[in-house]
Design a protein around this motif. Structure first.
Motif, short mmCIF file in Angstrom:
data_model
loop_
_atom_site.label_atom_id
_atom_site.label_comp_id
_atom_site.label_asym_id
_atom_site.label_seq_id
_atom_site.Cartn_x
_atom_site.Cartn_y
_atom_site.Cartn_z
N GLN A 32 0.83 -1.20 0.00
CA GLN A 32 0.00 0.00 0.00
C GLN A 32 0.87 1.25 0.00
N ASN A 35 -0.41 7.26 -4.64
CA ASN A 35 -0.08 7.34 -6.06
C ASN A 35 1.24 8.08 -6.24
N SER A 40 4.36 0.76 -8.49
CA SER A 40 4.42 0.12 -9.80
C SER A 40 5.86 -0.10 -10.25
N ALA A 79 -1.35 -2.65 -13.92
CA ALA A 79 -2.50 -1.90 -13.43
C ALA A 79 -3.44 -1.51 -14.57
N ASP A 151 -0.54 -5.57 -10.11
CA ASP A 151 -0.52 -4.14 -9.83
C ASP A 151 -1.95 -3.60 -9.90
N GLU A 152 -2.46 -3.07 -8.79
CA GLU A 152 -3.84 -2.57 -8.69
C GLU A 152 -4.81 -3.60 -9.28
N THR A 155 -8.85 -2.69 -9.80
CA THR A 155 -9.37 -1.55 -10.55
C THR A 155 -10.08 -2.03 -11.82
N SER A 184 -1.73 -1.36 -4.17
CA SER A 184 -2.88 -0.47 -4.25
C SER A 184 -2.57 0.81 -3.51
N HIS A 185 -3.25 1.89 -3.90
CA HIS A 185 -3.17 3.13 -3.13
C HIS A 185 -4.23 3.14 -2.04
#
Length: 208
Positions: A32, A35, A40, A79, A151-152, A155, A184-185
């Protein structure tokens, strides 16, 4: 076991990652950070996609000295994945199937599991963001990777796909012992990976 040694990454003279040593035992990891914090970049380095200083080893294979053997252990989903617009999903699946020597039965099972059969024969140019995401996740799970990097991963997914990927991550970890690195953010959703030990391994001391 994933081992990072003297890992360092700079952009235009600015150090963005500096990890003298990090050892990750097989597990599910949730990374976590805000952004732009370097998540990434960190994952792409581990996936063998961008150059860096230092070395990374996984299951005895060094990315620096044995890049092909190392990458055979890795599954990767970006992502925001992008594929050549003229290629079809089945083209990409077939390519991965040959490279990773995936049995046809397993390929069919993943196509059904990720519910991509209704669009996989069409060109990538016509895919929605959600379709492209599901295809990228399917490709990451193909073969027998020791480590799957996502990655993410949540989403652009709808509720059904969210549940599917959550269940599949747990199932793959429990049955095959496959490790996961996910970023994730956002904070970890309690509906994801319930009843599992999830570790946050990157914080501001590593990702800057």
């Amino acid at each position: 076991m994933l081992q990072l040694t003297q890992l360092r990454k700079s952009y235009q003279g600015q150090v963005v990652l500096d990890i003298p040593s990090l050892l990750l035992d097989p597990a599910i990891y949730w990374i976590q950070g805000a952004n732009g914090s370097g998540k990434s970049t960190f994952l792409k380095i581990i996936a063998g996609m961008v150059p860096f200083e230092g070395d990374i080893s996984l299951r005895g294979s060094s990315l620096r000295n044995s890049p092909l053997a190392y990458r055979q252990h890795i599954g990767w989903a970006a992502a925001e994945p992008l594929y050549p617009p003229f290629m079809t999903g089945i083209d990409l699946v077939t390519l991965y199937q040959r490279i990773r020597k995936v049995p046809q039965k397993e390929t069919y099972q993943l196509i059904e599991r990720f519910n991509v059969g209704n669009f996989i024969k069409g060109q990538a140019a016509a895919y929605s963001a959600g379709m492209t995401k599901r295809l990228s996740l399917l490709l990451a799970f193909m073969g027998e990777p020791s480590l799957i990097i996502l990655d993410e991963p949540l989403t652009t997914l709808d509720a059904n796909s969210f549940t599917l990927i959550s269940d599949l991550i747990l199932e793959t970890w429990q049955k095959k012992g496959t490790s996961f690195l996910m970023s994730s953010h956002q904070e970890l959703d309690t509906n994801l990976l319930h009843a599992q030990k999830v570790l946050t391994v990157i914080n501001q001391s590593i990702v800057q």
